[in-house]
Motif scaffolding. Structure first.
Motif, mmCIF file in Angstrom:
data_model
loop_
_atom_site.group_PDB
_atom_site.id
_atom_site.type_symbol
_atom_site.label_atom_id
_atom_site.label_comp_id
_atom_site.label_asym_id
_atom_site.label_seq_id
_atom_site.Cartn_x
_atom_site.Cartn_y
_atom_site.Cartn_z
ATOM 1 N N THR A 55 -24.945 0.922 -28.527
ATOM 2 C CA THR A 55 -26.458 1.766 -28.293
ATOM 3 C C THR A 55 -27.269 1.312 -29.344
ATOM 4 N N ARG A 56 -29.146 1.330 -29.251
ATOM 5 C CA ARG A 56 -29.872 0.702 -30.620
ATOM 6 C C ARG A 56 -29.498 1.091 -31.549
ATOM 7 N N ASP A 57 -29.140 2.301 -31.403
ATOM 8 C CA ASP A 57 -29.513 3.126 -32.702
ATOM 9 C C ASP A 57 -28.367 2.583 -33.558
ATOM 10 N N ASP A 58 -27.009 2.165 -32.520
ATOM 11 C CA ASP A 58 -25.496 2.107 -33.353
ATOM 12 C C ASP A 58 -26.207 0.541 -34.025
ATOM 13 N N LEU A 59 -26.494 -0.724 -33.372
ATOM 14 C CA LEU A 59 -27.334 -1.710 -34.222
ATOM 15 C C LEU A 59 -28.007 -1.756 -35.519
ATOM 16 N N ARG A 60 -29.207 -0.641 -34.668
ATOM 17 C CA ARG A 60 -30.015 -0.050 -36.155
ATOM 18 C C ARG A 60 -28.986 0.119 -37.571
ATOM 19 N N ALA A 61 -27.667 0.964 -37.428
ATOM 20 C CA ALA A 61 -27.072 1.698 -38.212
ATOM 21 C C ALA A 61 -26.473 0.770 -38.856
ATOM 22 N N LEU A 62 -26.244 -0.356 -38.191
ATOM 23 C CA LEU A 62 -24.867 -1.688 -38.078
ATOM 24 C C LEU A 62 -26.157 -2.566 -39.648
ATOM 25 N N SER A 63 -26.909 -3.526 -38.954
ATOM 26 C CA SER A 63 -27.504 -3.691 -39.274
ATOM 27 C C SER A 63 -27.953 -3.618 -40.568
ATOM 28 N N GLU A 64 -28.593 -2.283 -41.133
ATOM 29 C CA GLU A 64 -28.609 -1.762 -42.353
ATOM 30 C C GLU A 64 -27.115 -1.593 -42.978
ATOM 31 N N ALA A 65 -25.951 -1.452 -42.347
ATOM 32 C CA ALA A 65 -24.478 -1.318 -43.511
ATOM 33 C C ALA A 65 -24.079 -2.201 -43.826
ATOM 34 N N ILE A 66 -25.144 -3.494 -43.357
ATOM 35 C CA ILE A 66 -24.089 -4.895 -44.114
ATOM 36 C C ILE A 66 -25.662 -5.577 -44.751
ATOM 37 N N GLY A 67 -26.423 -5.204 -45.150
ATOM 38 C CA GLY A 67 -27.635 -5.421 -45.536
ATOM 39 C C GLY A 67 -27.719 -6.601 -45.114
#
Length: 283
Positions: A55-67
């Motif tokens: 989901t878009r929320d998944d992608l946003r969370a992943l992007s932030e988690a990997i810096g």
């Protein structure tokens, strides 16, 4: 699920894996990334392996988690690219049928020429209100969606105003099955057939019917619409396909033209409609 859709999902997953491995602060394992996000580690492997749609929320969370918050735009664009092709009914009908009709209305309003094929139902652009109510009710039952039937009927009726605007052309072909399918009570279908007969000769409508007795060069199958040679909308049980690539538009246009070779028009079309209307009298 279509091959193109799955390939796109796998490509998104491969990009997620690449970003995880090339993380600015050092590579993370799948379980490590899952721990940072509070997800089960299986979710990371499903997303990266193309087994689950992010989901878009998944992608946003992943992007932030990997810096790499800057990567979200790219990832969201990839997701939008293949999700716009396959519009699942489950997702589309989450808020009822009216929003779906309004989205259709917006696309139809942009069009000047529409080519349509329907094999089992009178197209929405030519439906009367009673017939439309029964169609929406059947699909609401099938998908377990909200029964905002009256709102959906009004939105569909609004779309039909397009037919009365100068410069518009609705070129539609129906299989005879659409004239005889009792998705509604016989009395409702009879009225709908009268409405269908009435549009023959309308300046903006070219109505062709493929009789059961016609020889066909291609099997009559799923309904589809081609809008201005720019967009194809094809319907299946699980989803609508929205296709705007040139190859798909060309293929569906070729199918439409092939089916048209078996269609009858004018007085001959009237005769097929009248035969279906008469058959209802014996029920």
């Amino acid at each position: 699920m279509s091959t193109d859709y799955q390939k796109a999902r796998e490509a998104l997953g491969a990009r997620l894996r690449e970003l995880r491995i090339e993380r600015p602060d050092g590579k993370l394992t799948g379980p490590q990334l899952a721990g940072l996000l509070g997800w089960p580690h299986s979710k990371i492997y499903k997303l990266e392996g193309g087994k689950q749609t992010a989901t878009r929320d998944d992608l946003r969370a992943l992007s932030e988690a990997i810096g790499r918050p800057d990567a979200f735009g790219e990832l969201a664009a990839r997701l939008a690219g293949f999700e716009t092709q396959i519009q699942s009914w489950r997702r589309q009908l989450a808020n009822g049928h009216r929003p779906v009709q309004e989205r259709w209305n917006a696309e139809v309003d942009r069009a000047r020429v529409i080519h349509a094929w329907e094999e089992a139902v009178v197209p929405g652009m030519l439906q009367n209100a009673d017939y439309a109510r029964h169609v929406f009710a059947r699909y609401a039952d099938l998908h377990g969606s909200a029964r905002d039937i009256e709102e959906a009927v009004r939105a569909r009726a609004q779309r039909q105003e397009w037919l009365f605007q100068a410069g518009h052309h609705f070129r539609v072909i129906l299989w005879e099955a659409a004239l005889r399918s009792l998705i509604c009570p016989p009395a409702v279908l009879a009225t709908q057939l009268d409405r269908l007969a009435g549009v023959i000769g309308l300046d903006t409508v070219e109505l062709g019917i493929v009789p059961f007795s016609a020889s066909v060069k291609i099997a009559p199958a799923n309904g589809f619409w081609v809008l201005d040679d720019r967009l194809v909308i094809a319907e299946d049980w699980h989803a609508e396909l929205w296709l705007d690539d040139a190859d798909s538009v060309a293929l569906y246009t070729k199918v439409w033209k092939t089916l048209r070779e078996s269609a009858v028009y004018g007085a001959d079309a009237h005769n097929v409609i009248n035969a279906a209307r008469c058959a209802l009298s014996s029920r």
